[in-house]
Scaffold this active site. Structure first.
Site, PDB file in Angstrom:
ATOM      1  N   GLY A   1       3.564   8.147  -9.956  1.00 19.53           N
ATOM      2  CA  GLY A   1       4.924   7.431 -10.656  1.00 19.53           C
ATOM      3  C   GLY A   1       6.317   8.640 -11.168  1.00 19.53           C
ATOM      4  O   GLY A   1       5.659   9.209 -11.014  1.00 19.53           O
TER       5      GLY A   1
ATOM      6  N   CYS B   1      -1.210  12.750 -10.150  1.00 18.92           N
ATOM      7  CA  CYS B   1       0.155  13.278 -10.048  1.00 18.92           C
ATOM      8  C   CYS B   1       0.568  12.716 -11.674  1.00 18.92           C
ATOM      9  O   CYS B   1       0.188  13.183 -12.235  1.00 18.92           O
ATOM     10  CB  CYS B   1       0.607  12.758  -8.854  1.00 18.92           C
ATOM     11  SG  CYS B   1       2.462  13.380  -8.492  1.00 18.92           S
ATOM     12  N   TYR B   2       1.443  11.732 -11.792  1.00 19.17           N
ATOM     13  CA  TYR B   2       1.741  11.458 -13.017  1.00 19.17           C
ATOM     14  C   TYR B   2       0.336  10.953 -13.785  1.00 19.17           C
ATOM     15  O   TYR B   2       0.658  10.778 -14.818  1.00 19.17           O
ATOM     16  CB  TYR B   2       2.649  10.059 -13.042  1.00 19.17           C
ATOM     17  CG  TYR B   2       3.296   9.366 -14.325  1.00 19.17           C
ATOM     18  CD1 TYR B   2       4.748   9.532 -14.488  1.00 19.17           C
ATOM     19  CD2 TYR B   2       2.541   8.249 -13.944  1.00 19.17           C
ATOM     20  CE1 TYR B   2       5.079   9.699 -15.761  1.00 19.17           C
ATOM     21  CE2 TYR B   2       3.369   7.539 -15.257  1.00 19.17           C
ATOM     22  CZ  TYR B   2       4.281   7.869 -16.555  1.00 19.17           C
ATOM     23  OH  TYR B   2       4.480   8.032 -17.560  1.00 19.17           O
TER      24      TYR B   2
ATOM     25  N   HIS C   1      -1.757  15.259  -4.732  1.00 15.69           N
ATOM     26  CA  HIS C   1      -2.189  13.388  -3.515  1.00 15.69           C
ATOM     27  C   HIS C   1      -3.500  13.291  -3.135  1.00 15.69           C
ATOM     28  O   HIS C   1      -3.022  13.763  -1.986  1.00 15.69           O
ATOM     29  CB  HIS C   1      -0.617  12.693  -2.860  1.00 15.69           C
ATOM     30  CG  HIS C   1       0.169  12.941  -4.363  1.00 15.69           C
ATOM     31  ND1 HIS C   1       0.337  11.865  -4.451  1.00 15.69           N
ATOM     32  CD2 HIS C   1       0.879  13.482  -4.926  1.00 15.69           C
ATOM     33  CE1 HIS C   1       1.098  11.403  -5.247  1.00 15.69           C
ATOM     34  NE2 HIS C   1       1.461  12.700  -5.589  1.00 15.69           N
TER      35      HIS C   1
ATOM     36  N   GLU D   1      -4.700  11.242  -1.518  1.00 20.52           N
ATOM     37  CA  GLU D   1      -4.267   9.831  -0.391  1.00 20.52           C
ATOM     38  C   GLU D   1      -4.000  10.129   0.139  1.00 20.52           C
ATOM     39  O   GLU D   1      -3.793   9.103   1.862  1.00 20.52           O
ATOM     40  CB  GLU D   1      -3.831   9.141  -1.534  1.00 20.52           C
ATOM     41  CG  GLU D   1      -2.734   9.229  -1.975  1.00 20.52           C
ATOM     42  CD  GLU D   1      -2.391   9.253  -2.999  1.00 20.52           C
ATOM     43  OE1 GLU D   1      -3.036  10.498  -3.981  1.00 20.52           O
ATOM     44  OE2 GLU D   1      -1.161   9.109  -3.737  1.00 20.52           O
TER      45      GLU D   1
ATOM     46  N   ASP E   1       0.854 -15.102   7.578  1.00 21.29           N
ATOM     47  CA  ASP E   1      -0.020 -14.652   5.489  1.00 21.29           C
ATOM     48  C   ASP E   1      -0.225 -16.504   4.923  1.00 21.29           C
ATOM     49  O   ASP E   1      -1.385 -16.319   4.716  1.00 21.29           O
ATOM     50  CB  ASP E   1       1.169 -14.491   5.114  1.00 21.29           C
ATOM     51  CG  ASP E   1       1.634 -12.913   5.708  1.00 21.29           C
ATOM     52  OD1 ASP E   1       0.271 -12.488   6.766  1.00 21.29           O
ATOM     53  OD2 ASP E   1       2.544 -12.456   5.308  1.00 21.29           O
TER      54      ASP E   1
ATOM     55  N   LYS F   1      -1.330  -5.942   5.789  1.00 22.30           N
ATOM     56  CA  LYS F   1      -1.018  -7.916   7.230  1.00 22.30           C
ATOM     57  C   LYS F   1      -2.319  -7.316   7.837  1.00 22.30           C
ATOM     58  O   LYS F   1      -2.440  -8.150   8.486  1.00 22.30           O
ATOM     59  CB  LYS F   1       0.082  -7.192   8.001  1.00 22.30           C
ATOM     60  CG  LYS F   1       0.202  -7.570   9.442  1.00 22.30           C
ATOM     61  CD  LYS F   1       1.148  -9.228   8.527  1.00 22.30           C
ATOM     62  CE  LYS F   1       1.589  -9.948   9.283  1.00 22.30           C
ATOM     63  NZ  LYS F   1       2.627 -10.493   8.222  1.00 22.30           N
TER      64      LYS F   1
END
Ligand code: XMP
Length: 532
Positions: A54, A81-82, A187, A189, A245, A385
């Site tokens: 964040g 991180c944050y 990170h 990810e 959607d 999506k």
């Protein structure tokens, strides 16, 4: 079902965290930090929690935080991180601006004491020969990680052990195995962190004890069972646009609540060729009388008559849509909730945190406010999506419905320059169908290019032509085909000449009224994808 919570503190990569965990075979969902209490969180039975990154500083007043008791709740937590700084801060450690300044990008990660060892941090009682950090099973002693931070954990809280450092960050990884708390300043990810996926896999399997086996196809089943519980006894109204959607949301809701779902499909007369029937064919057998198809084309085209200004067209369509929908909803009696096909990127674009924000340019964006629905249901709000598409196929929706390209809410109105008439709509529907059919056929048989969105535009420029021995004075059709990842920027696609030639020949031959075909070679920026 075992699941991981990604508690969102506003980081840029939060969605990636959930994605990577899901791709490792464990379901993960994202919730804004402010939307859950500790008791609410416990009640959901998560196998583990990830605190995300964040932009804030944990020590600033009003910085995003969470109930510190979460750290002793017996649920494994991974702070990133944050999230790592927050974990340290809540546990009594010291967080401040990084002494060596902010660190951004590639960094050399070195595990403490080699691959298996752990080194003591400042925590009294931590010993240098502690258990190997479970996050780093199978991770070499030195590897590359990706950093993006201005603060750092200066002093570890009591009970925590340092597990890895980088040249610019002493406490790049730390943990308290007795409470299953793990923290990474970098990170895992992002793909630039060489063994990041391995670390996330280690967290969900070795630390959280998940058994895995979840696949994207399971999204459908798990969402349906959750909706069944949440919507027990309630009547729900969905504005079905026929897009991917709302179609997938409709099918999930139908399976969850059966005939307590009513779908209103407003045909504004500006859909692509055969589209309204395609939607009806897909949903009538499923919904029966629960599908209300409103043919409002007279009404829309009537209000658009003589209007050439693009913004005015959009405004009229938006307003008219709400009016038709309100009228239909008014006939239905009591409805408890309005359902929408909002997906995760819509939420990201609208700003995060707090209650679900309805995207202003969503097709039915004006509805909830105007109609005073107290409850909004968004079954797809956690999904991307491609995951929505996969769920749609899993639910047995027709591939032609599920795999379709994006189509703007105002429909063909933004693809006809100048005044809109029924005849112009018909010409465009025919020509557009030919173009899309030829591209699809070419991609199937020869390939060689990537096309993310392709359609035709009917311009109001007429030009002289000759057919047989006759002079013609027909419209000019523009073909548009773009390659893009996110539709924010796009390149025109370099289509093969013979494909363009075939389309041009078919359109001018099969659609009397169009006598010239041009190809749009503009990228975005400076152009946009749609013409209007
Ligand atoms: P532009 O023209 O802004 O389009 O480059 C980017 C993407 O958004 C779609 N688009 C819309 N979608 N309502 C929608 O639901 C709209 O009013 C709208 N306008 C543009 C467009 O088709 C492209 O995919």
């Amino acid at each position: 079902m075992e699941k991981i919570l990604v508690l969102d503190f506003g980081g840029q990569y939060d969605q990636l965290i959930a994605r990577r965990i899901r791709s490792a075979g464990v379901y993960a969902e994202i919730e804004p930090y402010s939307s859950l209490s500790l008791s609410g969180l416990k009640a959901r039975g998560y196998s583990g929690i990830v605190f995300t990154g964040g932009p804030d500083s944990v020590y600033e007043p009003g910085a995003p935080s969470f109930d510190p008791e979460i750290l002793g709740a017996g649920i494994p937590v991974l702070g990133i991180c944050y999230g790592a700084q927050l974990m340290a801060f809540l546990a009594g450690g010291e967080v401040g601006p990084a002494e060596s300044g902010s660190e951004y990008g590639r960094a050399e990660l070195r595990l403490c004491g080699g691959e298996a060892g752990a080194e003591s941090g400042s925590a009294p009682g931590a010993d240098g020969g502690g258990p190997a950090c479970a996050l780093f099973e199978g991770v070499p002693a030195e590897s590359v990680c990706w950093m993006s931070h201005t603060d750092c954990v200066r002093e570890l809280p009591e009970g925590f052990v340092r597990a890895a450092s980088t040249p610019g960050c002493l406490n790049a990884a730390f943990y308290d195995p007795s409470r299953s708390l793990y923290a990474l300043q970098f990170h895992p990810e992002v793909t630039h962190t060489e063994f990041g996926q391995r670390m996330l896999v280690n967290f969900v399997y070795s630390v959280c004890g998940c058994s895995g086996g979840w696949t994207a196809g399971d999204i459908a089943a798990s969402t349906v069972s959750r909706l069944r519980e949440e919507l027990a006894g309630k009547r729900v109204l969905l504005a079905l646009s026929g897009g991917v959607d709302s179609s997938v949301a409709a099918e999930m809701l139908r399976r969850a609540i059966g005939d307590r779902l009513v779908c209103v499909f407003v045909d504004h007369g500006l859909l692509r060729k055969g589209e309204a029937d395609l939607v009806e064919r897909a949903f009538r057998p499923r919904l029966g009388g629960g599908l209300i198809r409103v043919d409002a084309s007279e009404r829309f085209l009537g209000r658009l008559a003589g209007v050439a200004d693009p913004e005015e067209k959009r405004k009229i369509i938006g307003e008219e849509f709400i009016r038709v929908f309100e009228e239909e909803a008014g006939k239905l009696g009591h409805i408890d909730a309005l359902a929408q096909g909002t997906i995760y990127p819509d939420i990201v674009e609208s700003g995060k945190g707090g209650a679900a924000v309805i995207k202003s340019h969503h097709n039915v964006g004006g509805l909830p406010e105007r109609m005073g629905f107290s409850e909004i249901v968004e079954p797809l709000r956690m999904l991307f999506k491609d995951e929505v598409r996969q769920a749609g196929l899993e639910l047995g929706l027709p591939e032609e419905l599920v795999m379709r390209q994006p189509f703007p809410g105002p429909g063909l109105a933004v693809r006809i320059t100048g005044e809109i008439t029924r005849e112009k709509v018909r010409l465009l529907q025919e020509a557009d169908a030919i173009f899309r059919e030829e591209i699809d056929a070419f991609l199937r048989t020869e390939g060689g290019f990537r096309a993310d969105q392709y359609f035709a535009v009917l311009t109001d420029t007429r030009s002289v032509g000759v057919m047989g021995d006759y002079r013609t004075f027909g419209y000019t059709l523009a073909l548009r085909c773009v390659t893009t990842d996110d539709f924010m920027t796009a390149e025109f696609t370099r289509l093969p000449w013979d494909l363009l030639e075939r389309v041009s020949g078919r359109v001018t031959g099969e659609v009397p009224g169009i006598s010239r075909v041009v190809y749009d070679v503009s990228s975005k920026p400076p152009a946009t994808v749609e013409w209007l």
